[in-house]
Design an enzyme around this catalytic site. Structure first.
Site, short mmCIF file in Angstrom:
data_model
loop_
_atom_site.label_atom_id
_atom_site.label_comp_id
_atom_site.label_asym_id
_atom_site.label_seq_id
_atom_site.Cartn_x
_atom_site.Cartn_y
_atom_site.Cartn_z
N GLU A 18 1.73 -0.41 -5.69
CA GLU A 18 0.43 0.15 -6.05
C GLU A 18 -0.10 -0.72 -7.19
O GLU A 18 0.59 -0.88 -8.21
CB GLU A 18 0.59 1.60 -6.51
CG GLU A 18 -0.74 2.26 -6.73
CD GLU A 18 -0.63 3.69 -7.25
OE1 GLU A 18 0.47 4.26 -7.23
OE2 GLU A 18 -1.67 4.21 -7.67
N LYS A 21 5.87 2.62 -14.78
CA LYS A 21 4.65 1.89 -15.12
C LYS A 21 3.80 2.66 -16.12
O LYS A 21 3.14 2.07 -16.95
CB LYS A 21 3.85 1.61 -13.85
CG LYS A 21 4.37 0.39 -13.10
CD LYS A 21 3.47 0.03 -11.94
CE LYS A 21 3.83 0.86 -10.73
NZ LYS A 21 3.14 0.45 -9.51
N ARG A 37 16.90 3.56 -6.78
CA ARG A 37 16.11 2.63 -7.57
C ARG A 37 16.98 2.00 -8.65
O ARG A 37 18.00 2.54 -9.05
CB ARG A 37 14.90 3.33 -8.17
CG ARG A 37 15.19 4.47 -9.12
CD ARG A 37 13.91 4.95 -9.81
NE ARG A 37 12.80 5.14 -8.89
CZ ARG A 37 11.57 4.63 -9.07
NH1 ARG A 37 11.28 3.91 -10.12
NH2 ARG A 37 10.63 4.86 -8.21
P1 ATP Z 1 7.01 3.08 -11.17
O1 ATP Z 1 7.79 4.34 -11.11
O2 ATP Z 1 7.64 2.01 -11.97
O3 ATP Z 1 5.58 3.27 -11.53
P2 ATP Z 1 6.33 3.04 -8.43
O4 ATP Z 1 7.31 3.43 -7.37
O5 ATP Z 1 5.33 4.04 -8.73
O6 ATP Z 1 7.09 2.53 -9.71
P3 ATP Z 1 5.08 1.18 -6.70
O7 ATP Z 1 4.05 0.16 -7.00
O8 ATP Z 1 4.72 2.30 -5.82
O9 ATP Z 1 5.61 1.70 -8.08
O10 ATP Z 1 6.39 0.48 -6.15
C1 ATP Z 1 6.38 -0.46 -5.12
C2 ATP Z 1 7.71 -0.49 -4.45
O11 ATP Z 1 8.72 -0.80 -5.40
C3 ATP Z 1 8.08 0.85 -3.86
O12 ATP Z 1 8.61 0.63 -2.57
C4 ATP Z 1 9.10 1.41 -4.79
O13 ATP Z 1 10.01 2.23 -4.11
C5 ATP Z 1 9.76 0.14 -5.34
N1 ATP Z 1 10.30 0.38 -6.67
C6 ATP Z 1 9.64 0.85 -7.74
N2 ATP Z 1 10.47 0.98 -8.79
C7 ATP Z 1 11.69 0.56 -8.37
C8 ATP Z 1 12.98 0.45 -8.99
N3 ATP Z 1 13.17 0.79 -10.25
N4 ATP Z 1 13.99 -0.01 -8.24
C9 ATP Z 1 13.81 -0.37 -6.97
N5 ATP Z 1 12.64 -0.29 -6.33
C10 ATP Z 1 11.58 0.18 -7.01
MG MG Z 2 5.06 4.47 -6.01
#
Ligand code: ATP
Ligand code: MG
Length: 553
Positions: free
Chosen positions: A37, A271, A261
């Site tokens: 995102e 984020k 994760r």
């Molecule tokens: P955050 O919690 O850091 O805001 P998010 O999941 O909201 O992360 P996205 O931009 O939706 O952020 O993430 C993109 C991809 O990266 C998704 O498939 C998510 O599952 C993966 N991802 C995010 N954080 C991690 C992590 N700590 N370890 C592994 N994969 C991750």
């Molecule tokens: Mg997400």
């Protein structure tokens, strides 16, 4: 930490699934995607997901899309899109396609219409508070309200009018009609579309209704024919909902698989929290070298290889865990040991005068890569009568095992000569200001006929040729292992000593030509890289990582 090559390593659970799917003929080729995102910069957790998705497809000859999940116009920006493109590329991966969820807004709207037509979605006028209340609790069924039994025609008309901008934000939502008593809360008539009169970074003002993440994500995977839709564990309870959409909409059955994760100690990874650190100026920006972002790590001197290696070593888990940041540091050290050019820099100078050396300059040579014989190269170092050594490398009254310089003692100056300290000069306050030494002309490195064995080797610079550089020494951003889990505000646990600046260090002159693309080992000190704030007037280096793990000594 055994070296694991691809051959030795057993398959991770995703590789097993993919191999089985290919063997059974379920798929001829696999297709994965990385779906960020664009509401922030990517962090090391995202790097894990990127490496996983791209490597899996590469290993089995498949494809990987980069898809921006840009369904929330309020938090998304082009700056983030650009940074994500840069980071994925820098990590060494080339997406087969770059897509945007917003490209599918028309198709997704059509999916909403299709569900209404099948009697599987309805327009609800309840407020978000009411909807939340009516959802019930995991142990108590939700409440069915009067909107749920609306006619298909009415639902179609309202959904169309929502799109046309007839209603204010929050006035209506489109919900799936599934089961208000389901033990899975995600199946209790989730919201599919909400009204948001907001400009979108790509579609502008074209839309005033936006699909919810849960209605967009899985469908986008379907549209792109993603075979293995890999995400993190918190999406397990969403899977039945995604499967329901696939079944009811009769679309390509992407299958979701979940892994744990990546969590790293002494940092935060959400984020939202990283944005807070940036906005409230706890750090200088998303790419502050203390941030766990890919851009921060890059600026800190991490290489793509070291990060890929790190994600490979931690493997793919199905249970949440906290990875020790020292493993990440191990990976960059291992890389830089081979690839970093050796340089000499004195952080805290003590002047020495070599009394028996002439008033002239001699050019000596020193190895750039002592740990990588295959790319042996040498640089020139000016040597002269007046040098700086590190203040901590001299003791007037040393303990027994002090192998550095002391009155009457001998040491080797790296790539130069053996010297002996003959006299200690002090100022009025008793501070040592200078050492008088003598050198042994026959002890020149590479042509040493002195027959002497000295135990210590010191780094040094020639005073008149040395250049001034600024050093930025970084430590962990947080004092505690898991700041996100502590009581109170995570920012209360910031390490106040996470940045230490040495404004004037003395470096060998070759560092005037330092490159952003190169890593350096300041010998006996640490690994460094040139910082982007550097200019001809002020050369700045960031400490990437220490030479050794402090815990292991
Ligand atoms: P955050 O919690 O850091 O805001 P998010 O999941 O909201 O992360 P996205 O931009 O939706 O952020 O993430 C993109 C991809 O990266 C998704 O498939 C998510 O599952 C993966 N991802 C995010 N954080 C991690 C992590 N700590 N370890 C592994 N994969 C991750
Ligand atoms: Mg997400």
């Amino acid at each position: 930490m055994a070296d694991s090559t691809a051959e030795e390593r057993s398959l991770n659970f995703l590789e097993e699934i993919v191999e089985a799917d290919l063997q059974s003929g379920k798929y001829k080729a696999i297709h994965t995607r990385f779906p960020p995102e664009p509401n922030g910069y990517l962090h090391i957790g995202h790097a894990k997901s990127i490496c996983l998705n791209f490597s899996l497809a590469m290993k089995y000859g498949g494809k990987t899309n980069l898809r921006f999940d840009d369904t929330n116009p309020v938090k998304e920006e082009t700056e983030y899109v650009d940074s994500i493109l840069e980071d994925v590329n820098w990590l060494g991966f080339k997406p087969s396609n770059v897509f945007y969820a917003s490209d599918y807004f028309e198709e997704l709207y059509g999916f909403g219409v299709k569900l209404i037509q099948k009697g599987l979605a309805y327009v609800d006028e309840s407020s978000s508070e009411q909807i939340a209340l009516q959802k019930g609790t995991p142990t108590e069924a939700g409440v069915v309200n009067e909107y749920r039994s609306r006619s298909i025609e009415e639902n179609l008309r309202f959904f169309k009018e929502m799109r046309e901008g007839k209603f204010a934000d929050g006035a209506k939502v489109l919900r799936a009609k599934i089961d208000m008593a389901s033990p899975n809360m995600h199946l209790r008539d989730p919201v599919l579309y909400r009204i948001k009169h907001a400009n979108h970074h790509r579609t502008g003002a074209a839309w005033c209704i936006y699909p919810m993440y849960d209605f967009a994500h899985g469908q986008c995977d379907s549209i792109e024919h993603i075979t293995h839709s890999i995400c993190t564990l918190e999406f397990i309870p969403h899977r039945p909902l995604y499967d329901w959409f696939i079944e009811k909409l009769e679309i390509f059955p992407s299958r979701q698989y979940e892994f744990a994760r990546l969590n790293l100690n002494y940092t935060v990874m959400s984020k939202r929290k990283l944005l807070e650190l940036v906005n409230e100026k706890y750090v200088s920006g998303w790419d502050d070298p203390r941030m766990p972002t890919i851009s921060g790590l890059r600026r800190r001197g991490y290489t793509p290889e070291s990060i890929r290696n790190f994600t490979e070593r931690i493997g793919v888990q199905k249970r949440d865990n906290l990875i020790d940041v020292s493993l990440l540091e191990f990976c960059i050290r291992e890389d830089l040991n081979k690839t970093a050019k050796r340089k000499m820099v004195v952080f805290d100078p003590l002047k020495i005068v070599i009394s028996n050396y002439p008033e002239s300059i001699e050019m000596l040579t020193s190895e750039d890569y002592p740990e990588a014989a295959e790319k042996n190269s040498y640089r020139e170092l000016p040597f002269s009568r007046e040098l700086y050594i590190e203040r901590e490398d001299f003791m007037e009254d040393p303990p027994k095992k002090f192998f550095r310089l002391a009155p009457g003692k001998m040491v080797r100056l790296k790539s130069a000569y053996i010297i002996q300290c003959n006299e200690v000069i002090k100022d009025g306050s008793g501070k040592i200001t200078e050492l008088r030494c003598a050198y042994l002309p026959e002890s020149k490195s590479g042509a040493d006929s002195s027959g002497l064995k000295v135990q210590g080797t010191l780094h040094w610079v020639s005073i008149s040729q040395a250049i001034n550089i600024e050093l930025r020494l970084y430590d962990r951003l947080f004092k505690v292992e898991n700041p996100g889990m502590e009581s109170g505000d995570f920012k209360d646990y910031i390490n106040p000593g996470s940045l230490h600046v040495i404004p004037y260090a003395f470096a060998e002159p070759s560092l005037r030509n330092a490159k952003f693309s190169e890593g350096y080992q300041f010998i006996r000190k640490a690994y460094f890289c040139l910082d982007k704030d550097s200019s001809d007037e002020k050369i700045i280096f960031n400490r990437t990582v220490s030479l050794k793990d402090a815990k292991k000594g």
